[in-house]
Design a protein around this motif. Structure first.
Motif, PDB file in Angstrom:
ATOM      1  N   LEU A 168      42.054  24.686  24.290  1.00 60.23           N
ATOM      2  CA  LEU A 168      43.340  24.782  25.326  1.00 60.23           C
ATOM      3  C   LEU A 168      44.461  23.809  24.968  1.00 60.23           C
ATOM      4  O   LEU A 168      45.506  24.483  25.200  1.00 60.23           O
ATOM      5  N   GLU A 169      44.215  22.836  24.311  1.00 61.32           N
ATOM      6  CA  GLU A 169      45.340  22.023  24.162  1.00 61.32           C
ATOM      7  C   GLU A 169      46.114  22.992  23.005  1.00 61.32           C
ATOM      8  O   GLU A 169      47.434  22.984  23.018  1.00 61.32           O
ATOM      9  N   VAL A 227      45.643  33.394  27.510  1.00 58.06           N
ATOM     10  CA  VAL A 227      44.283  33.999  27.974  1.00 58.06           C
ATOM     11  C   VAL A 227      43.079  32.968  27.886  1.00 58.06           C
ATOM     12  O   VAL A 227      42.988  32.428  26.491  1.00 58.06           O
ATOM     13  N   HIS A 228      42.491  32.629  28.628  1.00 59.30           N
ATOM     14  CA  HIS A 228      41.451  31.416  28.688  1.00 59.30           C
ATOM     15  C   HIS A 228      40.108  32.262  28.478  1.00 59.30           C
ATOM     16  O   HIS A 228      39.692  33.244  29.436  1.00 59.30           O
ATOM     17  N   ILE A 229      39.315  32.206  27.333  1.00 60.16           N
ATOM     18  CA  ILE A 229      38.212  33.040  27.063  1.00 60.16           C
ATOM     19  C   ILE A 229      37.169  32.041  27.352  1.00 60.16           C
ATOM     20  O   ILE A 229      36.824  30.856  26.376  1.00 60.16           O
ATOM     21  N   ASN A 243      45.088  34.023  17.738  1.00 59.18           N
ATOM     22  CA  ASN A 243      43.758  33.378  18.100  1.00 59.18           C
ATOM     23  C   ASN A 243      43.992  31.750  17.902  1.00 59.18           C
ATOM     24  O   ASN A 243      44.156  31.166  16.624  1.00 59.18           O
ATOM     25  N   ALA A 244      43.641  31.118  19.021  1.00 62.71           N
ATOM     26  CA  ALA A 244      43.609  29.615  19.012  1.00 62.71           C
ATOM     27  C   ALA A 244      42.174  29.217  19.636  1.00 62.71           C
ATOM     28  O   ALA A 244      42.255  28.087  20.095  1.00 62.71           O
ATOM     29  N   ILE A 245      41.305  29.884  19.315  1.00 64.66           N
ATOM     30  CA  ILE A 245      39.882  29.412  19.849  1.00 64.66           C
ATOM     31  C   ILE A 245      39.337  28.801  18.567  1.00 64.66           C
ATOM     32  O   ILE A 245      39.024  29.474  17.538  1.00 64.66           O
TER      33      ILE A 245
END
Length: 325
Positions: A20-21, A40-42, A80-82
């Motif tokens: 999230l950061e 977008v929070h997955i 993509n930042a997950i």
């Protein structure tokens, strides 16, 4: 017309808050003149877009769209930042492929391969890349401590096979620490990897697709205050991250060559950050991170800054390369 960019962050793993950061930093720095950007929070319990006022809009999972002010918005690309599952292991990327939505990461199979440490090491070994001696263990198998120590020695590292940010990793120095370390690793994954301790300098190397060429960023030397580059060292300031690394020109060239080779072997695109231990001037490959930390204090942005590449340019380039390819 400006493209709609979904920056996915969060995920289902222990790395959710770190992700999230990273995602928030990406959202902050992507050019708003070029793109319409959406956070977008997955998350396990919901997929949502969160606007600047904190208002939430539910994602339609059938086509990954949202409705805002009675207008349906479709995304041209996903950033993509997950970290971890389901972003870094390729799971959600297969879903985007089915929907025909482009993304900034490598193809989903490559992401799954690199996220699986055991499989990734098995592939690069075939190309002559040096790796540590290792022992594999699956949950439910008989644990033979003597056999483990005979193969990898002490000290050794016990790691979850598929986890990031050093969650579940232990450095084992004594025989009676082996079982607790295995139990800890199994809390993160049902497969683990036990590796010999390589006594040398740790170097982390960022490689990315930059303006259609494979670019190796300035390398970083890791000097941890703890026993290894664990969670505290990575995120709580218990380490020195020295960029550029204090290595000879000869070793730099060798590492640059190997880092490029590994990127190509694994058919990567987008961001990557790989870890190496240098023993007697020889690099040993440990693992590759395909969704590395992207905050201003993270290693890839540090390396990019050393190269004169700011965060906006770094992130905009990732989008441009993904849209072209």
């Amino acid at each position: 017309m400006k493209k709609n960019i979904a920056i996915i962050m969060g995920g289902y793993s222990s790395e959710v808050n770190i992700s999230l950061e990273s995602g928030a930093v990406v959202y902050q720095h992507i050019s708003k003149e070029k793109y319409n950007t959406y956070k977008v929070h997955i998350l396990k319990n919901k997929w949502i877009v969160v606007d600047d006022n904190g208002k939430e809009y539910a994602i339609n999972k059938h086509d990954f769209s949202i409705i805002i002010n009675n207008k349906t918005i479709h995304f041209d690309l996903v950033f993509n930042a997950i970290h971890g599952h389901p972003g870094e292991d390729g799971t959600i990327l297969a879903y985007f492929d089915l929907l025909g939505i482009k993304h900034t990461s490598a193809p989903f199979y490559q992401m799954a391969l690199t996220f699986n440490k055991r499989d990734c090491l098995s592939v690069v070994k075939q190309y002559g890349v040096k790796t540590a001696t290792s022992y594999y263990l699956d949950k439910g198998e008989t644990i033979d401590v003597g056999k483990i120590i005979k193969k990898v020695g002490l000290p050794c590292f016990v790691k979850p096979n598929k986890a990031g940010s050093s969650f579940g990793i232990s450095k084992v120095k004594h025989q009676n620490e082996v079982i607790p370390a295995i139990e800890k690793a199994f809390t993160e994954d049902s497969q683990i990897l036990i590796e010999e301790f390589l006594d040398g300098t740790e170097i982390t190397i960022g490689v990315l697709n930059y303006h259609n060429t494979i670019k190796v960023l300035p390398m970083t030397e890791i000097v941890s205050e703890n026993d290894f580059f664990d969670y505290e060292a990575k995120y709580l300031g218990k380490s020195q991250e020295i960029t550029p690394a204090r290595i000879s020109n000869e070793l730099h060239k060798k590492l640059e060559k190997i880092a490029t080779k590994v990127y190509k072997i694994l058919n990567m695109s987008g961001f990557s950050r790989s870890e190496y231990i240098i023993v007697n001037e020889e690099p040993y490959f440990l693992e590759m991170n395909t969704v590395p930390g992207l905050t201003a204090a993270s290693i890839i942005p540090q390396q990019a800054a050393e190269e004169g590449i700011g965060l906006q340019e770094l992130f905009d380039n990732a989008i441009e390369m993904a849209l072209k390819n």
